[in-house]
Design a protein around this motif. Structure first.
Motif, PDB file in Angstrom:
ATOM      1  N   HIS A   1      19.591  11.234 -21.093  1.00 48.26           N
ATOM      2  CA  HIS A   1      18.850  10.905 -19.864  1.00 48.26           C
ATOM      3  C   HIS A   1      19.368  11.772 -18.724  1.00 48.26           C
ATOM      4  N   VAL A   2      18.484  12.096 -17.796  1.00 41.75           N
ATOM      5  CA  VAL A   2      18.874  12.804 -16.577  1.00 41.75           C
ATOM      6  C   VAL A   2      18.130  12.157 -15.416  1.00 41.75           C
ATOM      7  N   ALA A   3      18.790  12.032 -14.271  1.00 45.61           N
ATOM      8  CA  ALA A   3      18.164  11.379 -13.117  1.00 45.61           C
ATOM      9  C   ALA A   3      18.667  12.027 -11.829  1.00 45.61           C
ATOM     10  N   PHE A   4      17.736  12.249 -10.885  1.00 44.56           N
ATOM     11  CA  PHE A   4      18.080  12.756  -9.564  1.00 44.56           C
ATOM     12  C   PHE A   4      18.433  11.598  -8.639  1.00 44.56           C
ATOM     13  N   SER A   5      19.321  11.872  -7.686  1.00 45.92           N
ATOM     14  CA  SER A   5      19.624  10.884  -6.656  1.00 45.92           C
ATOM     15  C   SER A   5      18.428  10.759  -5.709  1.00 45.92           C
ATOM     16  N   PRO A   6      18.289   9.620  -5.000  1.00 49.32           N
ATOM     17  CA  PRO A   6      17.146   9.435  -4.098  1.00 49.32           C
ATOM     18  C   PRO A   6      17.011  10.518  -3.030  1.00 49.32           C
ATOM     19  N   ASP A   7      18.138  11.076  -2.554  1.00 41.68           N
ATOM     20  CA  ASP A   7      18.036  12.134  -1.541  1.00 41.68           C
ATOM     21  C   ASP A   7      17.831  13.512  -2.151  1.00 41.68           C
ATOM     22  N   GLY A   8      17.753  13.600  -3.480  1.00 39.88           N
ATOM     23  CA  GLY A   8      17.478  14.863  -4.152  1.00 39.88           C
ATOM     24  C   GLY A   8      18.636  15.835  -4.174  1.00 39.88           C
ATOM     25  N   ARG A   9      19.821  15.429  -3.711  1.00 37.47           N
ATOM     26  CA  ARG A   9      20.948  16.359  -3.604  1.00 37.47           C
ATOM     27  C   ARG A   9      21.809  16.402  -4.871  1.00 37.47           C
ATOM     28  N   TRP A  10      21.739  15.375  -5.674  1.00 39.09           N
ATOM     29  CA  TRP A  10      22.569  15.279  -6.874  1.00 39.09           C
ATOM     30  C   TRP A  10      21.682  15.076  -8.095  1.00 39.09           C
ATOM     31  N   ALA A  11      22.197  15.479  -9.238  1.00 43.43           N
ATOM     32  CA  ALA A  11      21.592  15.098 -10.512  1.00 43.43           C
ATOM     33  C   ALA A  11      22.710  14.611 -11.411  1.00 43.43           C
ATOM     34  N   ALA A  12      22.425  13.581 -12.193  1.00 45.92           N
ATOM     35  CA  ALA A  12      23.388  13.051 -13.156  1.00 45.92           C
ATOM     36  C   ALA A  12      22.761  13.092 -14.534  1.00 45.92           C
ATOM     37  N   SER A  13      23.507  13.548 -15.519  1.00 47.12           N
ATOM     38  CA  SER A  13      23.005  13.600 -16.889  1.00 47.12           C
ATOM     39  C   SER A  13      23.932  12.787 -17.785  1.00 47.12           C
ATOM     40  N   ALA A  14      23.327  12.077 -18.730  1.00 47.60           N
ATOM     41  CA  ALA A  14      24.077  11.242 -19.673  1.00 47.60           C
ATOM     42  C   ALA A  14      23.853  11.771 -21.083  1.00 47.60           C
ATOM     43  N   GLY A  15      24.875  11.630 -21.905  1.00 46.54           N
ATOM     44  CA  GLY A  15      24.756  12.168 -23.248  1.00 46.54           C
ATOM     45  C   GLY A  15      25.340  11.262 -24.312  1.00 46.54           C
ATOM     46  N   TRP A  16      25.111  11.660 -25.540  1.00 47.92           N
ATOM     47  CA  TRP A  16      25.668  10.941 -26.684  1.00 47.92           C
ATOM     48  C   TRP A  16      27.149  11.244 -26.873  1.00 47.92           C
ATOM     49  N   ASP A  17      27.717  12.089 -26.013  1.00 55.64           N
ATOM     50  CA  ASP A  17      29.151  12.357 -26.038  1.00 55.64           C
ATOM     51  C   ASP A  17      29.932  11.379 -25.172  1.00 55.64           C
ATOM     52  N   SER A  18      29.256  10.294 -24.715  1.00 54.02           N
ATOM     53  CA  SER A  18      29.870   9.219 -23.910  1.00 54.02           C
ATOM     54  C   SER A  18      30.227   9.670 -22.496  1.00 54.02           C
ATOM     55  N   ALA A  19      29.737  10.820 -22.068  1.00 50.58           N
ATOM     56  CA  ALA A  19      30.094  11.350 -20.751  1.00 50.58           C
ATOM     57  C   ALA A  19      28.880  11.402 -19.837  1.00 50.58           C
ATOM     58  N   ILE A  20      29.161  11.346 -18.537  1.00 51.82           N
ATOM     59  CA  ILE A  20      28.152  11.556 -17.496  1.00 51.82           C
ATOM     60  C   ILE A  20      28.603  12.768 -16.701  1.00 51.82           C
ATOM     61  N   ARG A  21      27.701  13.705 -16.488  1.00 53.27           N
ATOM     62  CA  ARG A  21      28.053  14.908 -15.735  1.00 53.27           C
ATOM     63  C   ARG A  21      27.226  14.961 -14.456  1.00 53.27           C
ATOM     64  N   LEU A  22      27.882  15.346 -13.368  1.00 54.94           N
ATOM     65  CA  LEU A  22      27.231  15.448 -12.066  1.00 54.94           C
ATOM     66  C   LEU A  22      26.994  16.904 -11.719  1.00 54.94           C
ATOM     67  N   TRP A  23      25.808  17.152 -11.102  1.00 52.23           N
ATOM     68  CA  TRP A  23      25.416  18.519 -10.742  1.00 52.23           C
ATOM     69  C   TRP A  23      24.971  18.535  -9.282  1.00 52.23           C
ATOM     70  N   ASP A  24      25.314  19.616  -8.594  1.00 55.86           N
ATOM     71  CA  ASP A  24      24.943  19.783  -7.193  1.00 55.86           C
ATOM     72  C   ASP A  24      23.587  20.468  -7.125  1.00 55.86           C
ATOM     73  N   CYS A  25      22.592  19.794  -6.561  1.00 55.21           N
ATOM     74  CA  CYS A  25      21.238  20.369  -6.459  1.00 55.21           C
ATOM     75  C   CYS A  25      20.795  20.457  -4.999  1.00 55.21           C
ATOM     76  N   SER A  26      21.755  20.643  -4.085  1.00 53.05           N
ATOM     77  CA  SER A  26      21.430  20.614  -2.658  1.00 53.05           C
ATOM     78  C   SER A  26      21.274  21.995  -2.052  1.00 53.05           C
ATOM     79  N   GLY A  27      21.662  23.041  -2.748  1.00 57.42           N
ATOM     80  CA  GLY A  27      21.609  24.380  -2.166  1.00 57.42           C
ATOM     81  C   GLY A  27      20.249  25.023  -2.296  1.00 57.42           C
ATOM     82  N   SER A  28      20.173  26.258  -1.853  1.00 56.65           N
ATOM     83  CA  SER A  28      18.949  27.047  -2.004  1.00 56.65           C
ATOM     84  C   SER A  28      19.093  27.940  -3.227  1.00 56.65           C
ATOM     85  N   GLU A  29      17.962  28.500  -3.685  1.00 52.00           N
ATOM     86  CA  GLU A  29      17.990  29.308  -4.903  1.00 52.00           C
ATOM     87  C   GLU A  29      18.887  30.528  -4.763  1.00 52.00           C
TER      88      GLU A  29
END
Length: 531
Positions: free
Chosen positions: A418-446
């Motif tokens: 599963h992957v989900a964006f935060s309500p303000d669109g600045r973060w993304a969190a991804s979940a996996g079968w490896d029991s981990a959650i990873r956070l990604w920064d999506c607030s910058g420009s291309e």
């Protein structure tokens, strides 16, 4: 009479040893700080010389004074300093969050990457003006379903809750009383997905019987007959954004039969079917972007592709072929504002359809003003891709060349669930079968190179993580796992904030609204968590 002096104060001794003299307070060094905007890296003001022990709250007050805007509104900020590439190792966080002071958090960081002689670039991220309290206790354990609960979704205002189960029933729950409201009977197979329309007037459900049904949540009665056409089970549902069609939003459904069907919610008739995929379509999303802002459909399939469609007629616009295995999850940075439409933390209710459309459009435009509509696709190939398909800089926007992802997000050791964006669109969190959650920064420009940058790994689950959801203030992420727990994670520390045990088996679904969390799973019970 002469004054009598008081007796000399006895010196404290510890096991016969006198108390050592107190050390004088260590002087705090001064540091040069450059405050920059997290979105584009632009300086907020010229560099300033500050004592390193200035508290985080004082930094926030200073940044509010340094801003060049004329408005008087106080904006809460989060501050962090990016670690150099050679100082961040493995799954360790790639940034230092300033939670106390620069001296404690940055100069005292174990990496020793910064000294008082460096010019510290402090990135400032505006936060929501309201704060959600973390849930700490189970307020209700609701039984009623006789099979595992497969999906759960709060209504846009948070007043109602819908759940779907393997017992073929959809149930509605009143959150004011935390009691059952209605049982919706009509499906003949497992109910796999439920979705509210943005104005909370209708509820859509899809199931293992291949049928899509509409329900009136006030009466619990079906709206007409089932919408039939899929030859295998329905995997996902998506409503047309409110700001594009406030009076009669359409509904898209994806299916294991490899098709996506778009239905009219007024006549319940099929408008058209999309048949380009060659395997099961696992997810459908209805975005508000596209050319001219007329909306766009995104579909992800087990044929390893993500396809982009024009919702006005069903023309295929793009095929994204970068994944090497089944694409099982999609997320848009506008998901939250599209789902909640005109409803926000102020509690205002629109007076008419036009008023609702204007409010929803204003919320949508406020979000995409910082960053255009972004898409993340997650796959069983252990990776995710971040796409900006309709921004001015993308190759696909001009119509020439193969669409290229902004970046590839790697790090999961097993399938991405599963992957989900935060309500303000600045973060993304991804979940996996490896029991981990990873956070990604999506607030910058291309062009900044920070878009999609890895931030931290959240570890604590001992089984695959099935589902993620965010608090409305984007300060917490909640996870549901096979290990029978729900966990709340704090984005200020990247650590576990609250552990919510109580389920007796795997937790399949979780949702968060206001200060309430709902979870359900294989133990057939629904739990409401509160502060």
């Amino acid at each position: 009479m002469a004054a009598v002096l008081p007796p000399v104060k006895r010196q404290k001794v510890y096991h016969g040893v006198p108390e050592p003299p107190q050390e004088p307070p260590k002087p705090s060094p001064n540091v040069i700080v450059q405050f920059v905007n997290e979105d584009d890296g632009a300086p907020i003001a010229p560099a300033v010389n500050l004592p390193a022990n200035v508290a985080r709250e004082s930094l926030e007050a200073l940044v509010n004074q340094l801003r060049t805007k004329d408005d008087d509104e106080h904006v809460p900020y989060a501050f962090h300093v990016a670690l150099p590439a050679d100082a961040s190792k493995g799954d360790a966080p790639t940034r230092i969050v300033i939670s106390k002071s620069i001296e404690t958090d940055v100069l005292g960081h174990p990496s020793l990457a910064f000294s008082e002689e460096d010019i510290l670039v402090v990135r400032c991220a505006p936060q929501s003006v309201f704060k959600v309290r973390p849930a700490t206790r189970c307020s209700s354990t609701l039984s009623g379903h006789s099979s595992p609960i497969l999906c759960a979704s709060f209504s846009p205002t948070g007043a109602l809750l819908a759940t779907g189960s393997g017992d073929t029933h959809v149930r509605l729950w009143d959150l004011n009383t935390e009691m059952p409201s209605h049982t919706l009977v009509g499906h003949t197979g497992w109910v796999l997905c439920v979705e509210w329309d943005p104005l909370e007037r209708k509820l859509a459900s899809g199931g293992h019987d291949g049928q899509v049904r509409l329900w009136d949540p006030r009466t619990g009665k079906p709206i007409g007959e089932a919408m039939k056409g899929h030859t295998k089970w329905v995997t996902s549902l998506a409503w047309e954004p409110l700001h594009l069609n406030p009076s009669a939003p359409r509904l898209a459904s994806s299916s294991k039969d490899g098709t996506v069907r778009v239905w009219s919610s007024l006549t319940r008739k099929l408008e058209y079917a999309l048949g380009g995929h060659t395997a099961s379509v696992n997810v459908v999303k209805w975005g508000g972007g596209g050319k001219g802002g007329k909306g766009v459909l995104y579909t992800a399939s087990s044929d390893r592709t993500v396809r982009v469609w024009d919702p006005h007629g069903g023309k295929q616009l793009m095929v994204l072929k970068d994944h090497a295995h089944w694409v099982t999850t999609l997320a848009l940075n506008t998901d939250f504002v599209l789902r909640t439409g005109p409803f926000d933390h102020t509690g205002k209710k629109p007076a008419s359809n036009e008023d609702a459309r204007d409010l929803a459009l204003k919320r949508y435009e406020r979000l995409v003003n910082h960053t255009p509509e972004l898409l993340i696709s997650g796959s069983d190939d252990h990776t995710l891709f971040l796409w900006s398909l309709f921004s001015s800089g993308s190759t696909s926007a001009g119509g020439g060349g193969k669409p290229k992802p902004v970046t590839r997000l790697t790090g999961h050791q097993r399938q991405v669930s599963h992957v989900a964006f935060s309500p303000d669109g600045r973060w993304a969190a991804s979940a996996g079968w490896d029991s981990a959650i990873r956070l990604w920064d999506c607030s910058g420009s291309e062009g900044s190179g920070n878009l999609g940058k890895f931030v931290a790994t959240l570890r604590g689950h001992v089984g695959p993580v099935y589902r993620l959801t965010w608090s409305a203030d984007s300060r917490m992420v909640v996870s549901a796992s096979k290990d029978a727990t729900v966990k709340i994670w704090d984005l200020k520390t990247y650590k576990l904030k609250v552990d919510l045990p109580g389920h007796l088996d795997e937790v399949y679904c979780v949702d968060f609204v206001a200060d309430k969390i709902v979870s359900g799973g294989r133990d057939r019970t629904l739990k409401i968590w509160k502060n």
